[in-house]
Design an enzyme around this catalytic site. Structure first.
Site, short mmCIF file in Angstrom:
data_model
loop_
_atom_site.label_atom_id
_atom_site.label_comp_id
_atom_site.label_asym_id
_atom_site.label_seq_id
_atom_site.Cartn_x
_atom_site.Cartn_y
_atom_site.Cartn_z
N TYR A 1 9.91 13.47 -6.47
CA TYR A 1 8.59 13.67 -6.45
C TYR A 1 8.21 15.04 -5.74
CZ TYR A 1 3.56 12.92 -5.85
OH TYR A 1 2.10 12.74 -5.57
N LYS B 1 6.50 18.65 -6.44
CA LYS B 1 5.12 19.09 -5.65
C LYS B 1 5.59 20.58 -4.72
CE LYS B 1 2.23 16.22 -6.78
NZ LYS B 1 1.17 16.50 -7.70
N SER C 1 -1.24 19.14 -5.55
CA SER C 1 -0.05 18.56 -5.10
C SER C 1 -0.25 17.41 -4.34
CB SER C 1 0.17 19.87 -3.97
OG SER C 1 1.51 19.73 -3.52
#
Length: 309
Positions: A158, A162, A144
Protein backbone atom coordinates in the site's frame (compact mmCIF):
# COMPACT_ATOMS: atom_id res chain seq x y z
CA UNK A 1 -31.61 27.25 -9.14
CA UNK A 2 -28.19 28.91 -9.01
CA UNK A 3 -26.43 29.72 -12.30
CA UNK A 4 -23.93 26.92 -12.83
CA UNK A 5 -22.41 28.10 -16.11
CA UNK A 6 -19.35 29.69 -14.50
CA UNK A 7 -18.82 27.12 -11.75
CA UNK A 8 -15.92 24.68 -11.71
CA UNK A 9 -16.36 21.17 -13.05
CA UNK A 10 -14.85 18.39 -10.92
CA UNK A 11 -14.12 14.83 -11.99
CA UNK A 12 -13.78 12.65 -8.91
CA UNK A 13 -13.02 8.93 -8.88
CA UNK A 14 -14.08 6.60 -6.07
CA UNK A 15 -17.13 8.62 -5.03
CA UNK A 16 -19.15 5.79 -3.51
CA UNK A 17 -18.05 6.24 0.09
CA UNK A 18 -15.59 7.96 2.38
CA UNK A 19 -13.55 10.93 1.28
CA UNK A 20 -14.74 10.72 -2.33
CA UNK A 21 -18.39 10.92 -1.30
CA UNK A 22 -17.68 13.70 1.21
CA UNK A 23 -15.90 15.71 -1.46
CA UNK A 24 -18.71 15.14 -3.95
CA UNK A 25 -21.27 16.32 -1.40
CA UNK A 26 -19.22 19.44 -0.64
CA UNK A 27 -18.73 20.29 -4.31
CA UNK A 28 -22.44 19.98 -5.12
CA UNK A 29 -23.50 21.87 -1.99
CA UNK A 30 -21.23 24.72 -3.13
CA UNK A 31 -23.12 24.93 -6.45
CA UNK A 32 -20.24 23.54 -8.44
CA UNK A 33 -20.55 20.74 -11.01
CA UNK A 34 -19.23 17.20 -10.83
CA UNK A 35 -18.54 14.07 -12.80
CA UNK A 36 -18.74 11.32 -10.18
CA UNK A 37 -17.18 8.00 -11.13
CA UNK A 38 -17.26 4.68 -9.33
CA UNK A 39 -17.55 0.97 -10.06
CA UNK A 40 -21.25 0.76 -9.16
CA UNK A 41 -23.19 3.92 -10.10
CA UNK A 42 -26.34 2.66 -8.36
CA UNK A 43 -24.63 3.45 -5.05
CA UNK A 44 -25.22 7.14 -5.82
CA UNK A 45 -28.93 6.75 -6.62
CA UNK A 46 -29.88 9.04 -3.73
CA UNK A 47 -27.69 11.91 -4.85
CA UNK A 48 -28.48 11.38 -8.54
CA UNK A 49 -32.15 12.00 -7.84
CA UNK A 50 -31.36 15.13 -5.82
CA UNK A 51 -29.24 17.08 -8.31
CA UNK A 52 -30.07 17.87 -11.95
CA UNK A 53 -28.06 16.61 -14.91
CA UNK A 54 -26.80 20.15 -15.41
CA UNK A 55 -24.86 19.77 -12.17
CA UNK A 56 -24.08 16.06 -11.79
CA UNK A 57 -23.02 13.28 -14.14
CA UNK A 58 -22.54 9.81 -12.61
CA UNK A 59 -20.50 7.30 -14.63
CA UNK A 60 -19.32 3.71 -14.16
CA UNK A 61 -15.56 3.60 -13.96
CA UNK A 62 -12.90 1.00 -13.27
CA UNK A 63 -9.70 3.03 -13.07
CA UNK A 64 -7.60 0.01 -14.02
CA UNK A 65 -9.13 0.19 -17.52
CA UNK A 66 -7.44 2.82 -19.70
CA UNK A 67 -10.27 2.48 -22.23
CA UNK A 68 -12.94 3.16 -19.61
CA UNK A 69 -10.97 6.13 -18.29
CA UNK A 70 -10.74 7.64 -21.78
CA UNK A 71 -14.51 7.13 -22.20
CA UNK A 72 -15.18 8.92 -18.89
CA UNK A 73 -13.32 11.99 -20.13
CA UNK A 74 -15.09 11.85 -23.51
CA UNK A 75 -18.47 11.82 -21.79
CA UNK A 76 -17.40 14.60 -19.43
CA UNK A 77 -16.49 16.75 -22.45
CA UNK A 78 -19.79 15.99 -24.17
CA UNK A 79 -21.78 16.76 -21.01
CA UNK A 80 -20.04 19.79 -19.51
CA UNK A 81 -17.59 20.91 -22.19
CA UNK A 82 -14.78 21.33 -19.68
CA UNK A 83 -13.20 19.88 -16.52
CA UNK A 84 -11.33 22.07 -14.04
CA UNK A 85 -10.33 19.71 -11.22
CA UNK A 86 -9.58 15.99 -11.39
CA UNK A 87 -9.34 14.00 -8.14
CA UNK A 88 -7.66 10.59 -8.08
CA UNK A 89 -9.42 9.05 -5.10
CA UNK A 90 -10.18 5.41 -6.04
CA UNK A 91 -9.02 3.29 -3.12
CA UNK A 92 -7.83 -0.21 -2.25
CA UNK A 93 -6.14 -1.14 1.04
CA UNK A 94 -3.96 -4.26 1.16
CA UNK A 95 -2.35 -5.41 4.40
CA UNK A 96 0.12 -8.14 5.21
CA UNK A 97 3.83 -8.77 5.54
CA UNK A 98 5.80 -8.12 2.36
CA UNK A 99 7.06 -11.72 2.39
CA UNK A 100 3.56 -13.11 2.86
CA UNK A 101 1.77 -11.11 0.15
CA UNK A 102 1.04 -13.07 -3.05
CA UNK A 103 2.17 -11.41 -6.26
CA UNK A 104 -1.35 -11.14 -7.67
CA UNK A 105 -2.59 -9.25 -4.61
CA UNK A 106 0.42 -6.92 -4.62
CA UNK A 107 0.11 -6.26 -8.35
CA UNK A 108 -3.60 -5.47 -8.06
CA UNK A 109 -2.79 -2.97 -5.32
CA UNK A 110 -0.43 -1.23 -7.74
CA UNK A 111 -2.95 -1.48 -10.60
CA UNK A 112 -5.57 0.46 -8.65
CA UNK A 113 -3.58 3.01 -6.68
CA UNK A 114 -0.71 3.63 -9.10
CA UNK A 115 -1.49 2.57 -12.67
CA UNK A 116 -5.16 3.50 -12.33
CA UNK A 117 -4.14 6.95 -11.12
CA UNK A 118 -1.63 7.18 -13.98
CA UNK A 119 -4.42 6.46 -16.49
CA UNK A 120 -6.57 9.23 -15.04
CA UNK A 121 -3.67 11.67 -14.70
CA UNK A 122 -2.61 11.32 -18.34
CA UNK A 123 -6.16 11.90 -19.54
CA UNK A 124 -6.51 14.88 -17.22
CA UNK A 125 -3.36 16.56 -18.55
CA UNK A 126 -4.44 16.03 -22.16
CA UNK A 127 -7.95 17.34 -21.41
CA UNK A 128 -6.70 20.44 -19.57
CA UNK A 129 -4.31 21.27 -22.41
CA UNK A 130 -6.39 20.39 -25.46
CA UNK A 131 -10.08 20.66 -24.49
CA UNK A 132 -10.26 23.43 -21.90
CA UNK A 133 -9.93 27.03 -23.13
CA UNK A 134 -6.32 27.96 -23.90
CA UNK A 135 -4.42 28.68 -20.69
CA UNK A 136 -7.32 27.71 -18.42
CA UNK A 137 -5.43 24.58 -17.41
CA UNK A 138 -6.62 22.66 -14.39
CA UNK A 139 -5.70 21.01 -11.12
CA UNK A 140 -5.12 17.34 -10.29
CA UNK A 141 -5.51 16.25 -6.68
CA UNK A 142 -3.70 12.97 -6.03
CA UNK A 143 -5.15 11.38 -2.91
CA UNK A 144 -2.12 9.69 -1.40
CA UNK A 145 -1.62 8.97 2.31
CA UNK A 146 0.76 9.67 5.13
CA UNK A 147 1.98 6.16 4.22
CA UNK A 148 3.40 7.65 1.02
CA UNK A 149 6.13 9.21 3.16
CA UNK A 150 6.08 7.01 6.27
CA UNK A 151 5.35 3.29 5.90
CA UNK A 152 4.19 1.04 8.73
CA UNK A 153 4.50 -2.73 9.25
CA UNK A 154 1.93 -4.63 7.23
CA UNK A 155 1.32 -1.95 4.62
CA UNK A 156 4.41 -2.32 2.45
CA UNK A 157 2.63 -2.59 -0.89
CA UNK A 158 0.00 0.00 0.00
CA UNK A 159 2.78 2.42 0.96
CA UNK A 160 4.75 1.51 -2.16
CA UNK A 161 1.79 2.33 -4.42
CA UNK A 162 1.34 5.70 -2.74
CA UNK A 163 5.06 6.51 -2.82
CA UNK A 164 5.16 5.64 -6.54
CA UNK A 165 2.17 7.94 -7.16
CA UNK A 166 3.87 10.77 -5.28
CA UNK A 167 7.18 10.58 -7.16
CA UNK A 168 5.42 10.26 -10.51
CA UNK A 169 3.43 13.39 -9.62
CA UNK A 170 6.59 15.25 -8.60
CA UNK A 171 8.20 14.47 -11.97
CA UNK A 172 5.01 15.36 -13.85
CA UNK A 173 4.87 18.82 -12.28
CA UNK A 174 8.43 19.48 -13.41
CA UNK A 175 7.63 18.36 -16.97
CA UNK A 176 4.51 20.48 -17.54
CA UNK A 177 5.00 23.74 -19.42
CA UNK A 178 4.08 26.75 -17.20
CA UNK A 179 1.83 28.31 -19.84
CA UNK A 180 -0.47 25.29 -19.68
CA UNK A 181 -1.44 26.29 -16.11
CA UNK A 182 -1.70 22.66 -15.00
CA UNK A 183 -0.64 21.65 -11.50
CA UNK A 184 -0.87 18.39 -9.57
CA UNK A 185 -1.09 18.40 -5.77
CA UNK A 186 -0.38 15.42 -3.53
CA UNK A 187 -2.93 15.14 -0.69
CA UNK A 188 -1.72 13.04 2.25
CA UNK A 189 -4.62 12.21 4.60
CA UNK A 190 -4.08 10.82 8.06
CA UNK A 191 -6.60 8.59 9.87
CA UNK A 192 -10.21 9.15 8.81
CA UNK A 193 -13.12 6.91 9.74
CA UNK A 194 -14.05 5.60 6.28
CA UNK A 195 -15.29 2.25 4.93
CA UNK A 196 -11.83 1.50 3.49
CA UNK A 197 -11.00 0.04 6.91
CA UNK A 198 -13.73 -2.57 6.40
CA UNK A 199 -15.22 -2.94 2.92
CA UNK A 200 -12.06 -1.71 1.21
CA UNK A 201 -9.68 -3.73 3.39
CA UNK A 202 -7.93 -6.78 1.91
CA UNK A 203 -5.58 -8.93 3.98
CA UNK A 204 -2.90 -11.25 2.65
CA UNK A 205 -2.71 -14.73 4.21
CA UNK A 206 -0.58 -14.62 7.39
CA UNK A 207 2.96 -15.95 7.18
CA UNK A 208 3.63 -18.67 9.79
CA UNK A 209 7.18 -17.44 10.44
CA UNK A 210 5.95 -14.16 11.92
CA UNK A 211 3.03 -15.07 14.18
CA UNK A 212 1.82 -13.46 17.42
CA UNK A 213 3.92 -10.62 18.74
CA UNK A 214 5.39 -9.68 15.36
CA UNK A 215 5.34 -5.98 14.36
CA UNK A 216 2.42 -6.61 11.99
CA UNK A 217 0.46 -8.48 14.63
CA UNK A 218 1.03 -5.77 17.23
CA UNK A 219 -0.10 -3.06 14.82
CA UNK A 220 -3.15 -5.04 13.66
CA UNK A 221 -4.28 -5.48 17.27
CA UNK A 222 -3.84 -1.77 17.93
CA UNK A 223 -5.81 -0.62 14.88
CA UNK A 224 -9.31 -0.94 16.40
CA UNK A 225 -8.28 1.52 19.12
CA UNK A 226 -6.49 3.93 16.78
CA UNK A 227 -8.01 7.42 17.10
CA UNK A 228 -9.59 8.52 13.83
CA UNK A 229 -9.02 12.23 14.32
CA UNK A 230 -9.90 13.30 10.77
CA UNK A 231 -13.23 14.94 9.89
CA UNK A 232 -14.32 14.08 6.33
CA UNK A 233 -16.35 17.25 5.84
CA UNK A 234 -13.41 19.44 6.84
CA UNK A 235 -11.08 17.40 4.63
CA UNK A 236 -13.41 17.95 1.65
CA UNK A 237 -13.49 21.69 2.25
CA UNK A 238 -9.70 21.75 2.57
CA UNK A 239 -9.36 19.99 -0.79
CA UNK A 240 -11.70 22.49 -2.41
CA UNK A 241 -9.56 25.30 -1.04
CA UNK A 242 -6.28 23.81 -2.23
CA UNK A 243 -7.74 23.18 -5.69
CA UNK A 244 -8.45 26.90 -5.94
CA UNK A 245 -5.00 28.06 -4.87
CA UNK A 246 -3.08 29.93 -7.56
CA UNK A 247 0.26 28.57 -6.32
CA UNK A 248 -0.49 25.32 -4.48
CA UNK A 249 2.17 23.25 -2.70
CA UNK A 250 3.39 19.94 -4.06
CA UNK A 251 2.20 18.17 -0.90
CA UNK A 252 -0.38 18.99 1.72
CA UNK A 253 -1.24 16.89 4.78
CA UNK A 254 -4.78 16.44 6.09
CA UNK A 255 -4.71 15.89 9.83
CA UNK A 256 -2.19 16.53 12.59
CA UNK A 257 -1.28 12.84 12.58
CA UNK A 258 -0.38 12.98 8.88
CA UNK A 259 1.73 16.11 9.36
CA UNK A 260 3.52 14.53 12.33
CA UNK A 261 4.37 11.32 10.44
CA UNK A 262 5.48 13.07 7.24
CA UNK A 263 7.61 15.55 9.15
CA UNK A 264 9.14 12.76 11.25
CA UNK A 265 10.08 10.77 8.13
CA UNK A 266 11.76 13.82 6.57
CA UNK A 267 13.65 14.61 9.76
CA UNK A 268 14.85 11.00 9.99
CA UNK A 269 16.29 11.17 6.45
CA UNK A 270 18.18 14.37 7.29
CA UNK A 271 19.35 13.07 10.67
CA UNK A 272 20.70 9.80 9.27
CA UNK A 273 22.17 11.62 6.27
CA UNK A 274 24.18 13.89 8.55
CA UNK A 275 25.52 10.90 10.51
CA UNK A 276 26.67 9.17 7.30
CA UNK A 277 27.67 12.29 5.34
CA UNK A 278 31.35 11.35 5.41
CA UNK A 279 30.54 8.07 3.69
CA UNK A 280 28.44 9.86 1.07
CA UNK A 281 31.16 12.41 0.34
CA UNK A 282 33.75 9.64 0.19
CA UNK A 283 32.24 8.26 -3.03
CA UNK A 284 32.98 11.42 -5.07
CA UNK A 285 35.54 11.38 -7.87
CA UNK A 286 39.06 12.46 -6.92
CA UNK A 287 39.47 16.23 -7.05
CA UNK A 288 35.76 17.00 -6.95
CA UNK A 289 34.82 20.48 -5.81
CA UNK A 290 31.22 21.62 -5.80
CA UNK A 291 30.45 23.41 -9.06
CA UNK A 292 33.98 23.12 -10.50
CA UNK A 293 34.27 19.57 -11.81
CA UNK A 294 33.39 19.31 -15.50
CA UNK A 295 29.87 17.93 -15.86
CA UNK A 296 28.89 18.73 -12.27
CA UNK A 297 25.58 20.48 -11.74
CA UNK A 298 24.15 19.27 -15.06
CA UNK A 299 20.67 18.95 -13.59
CA UNK A 300 20.83 22.47 -12.17
CA UNK A 301 21.97 23.91 -15.51
CA UNK A 302 19.24 21.99 -17.33
CA UNK A 303 16.56 23.41 -15.04
CA UNK A 304 17.94 26.94 -15.48
CA UNK A 305 17.89 26.46 -19.27
CA UNK A 306 14.28 25.35 -19.13
CA UNK A 307 13.32 28.47 -17.19
CA UNK A 308 15.21 30.70 -19.63
CA UNK A 309 13.40 29.25 -22.64
Amino acid sequence: MADLSSSRVWLITGTGTGLGRALLDAVLASHERAVATLRRPEVLADISSTYPAAQLLVLPHDVTSAEQTAEVFRRAEAHFGRVDVVVNNAGHLLSGEVEATPDDMARFQMEVLFWGAVNVTKEAVRFFREVNPLGAGGRILQVSSQAGSSAKPGCGFYAASKAALELMTDALNQELRPEWNIRAIIVQPGAFDTPIWSAGFHAAPPHPAYGPGSPCDVLARALPDMPMIGDLGRAARAMMRIAGASDPPLRVQLGTDAWRDVRGAAERVVREGEVWKELSDGTNREGYEEGKLEGAGLWVRMKEGTKAS
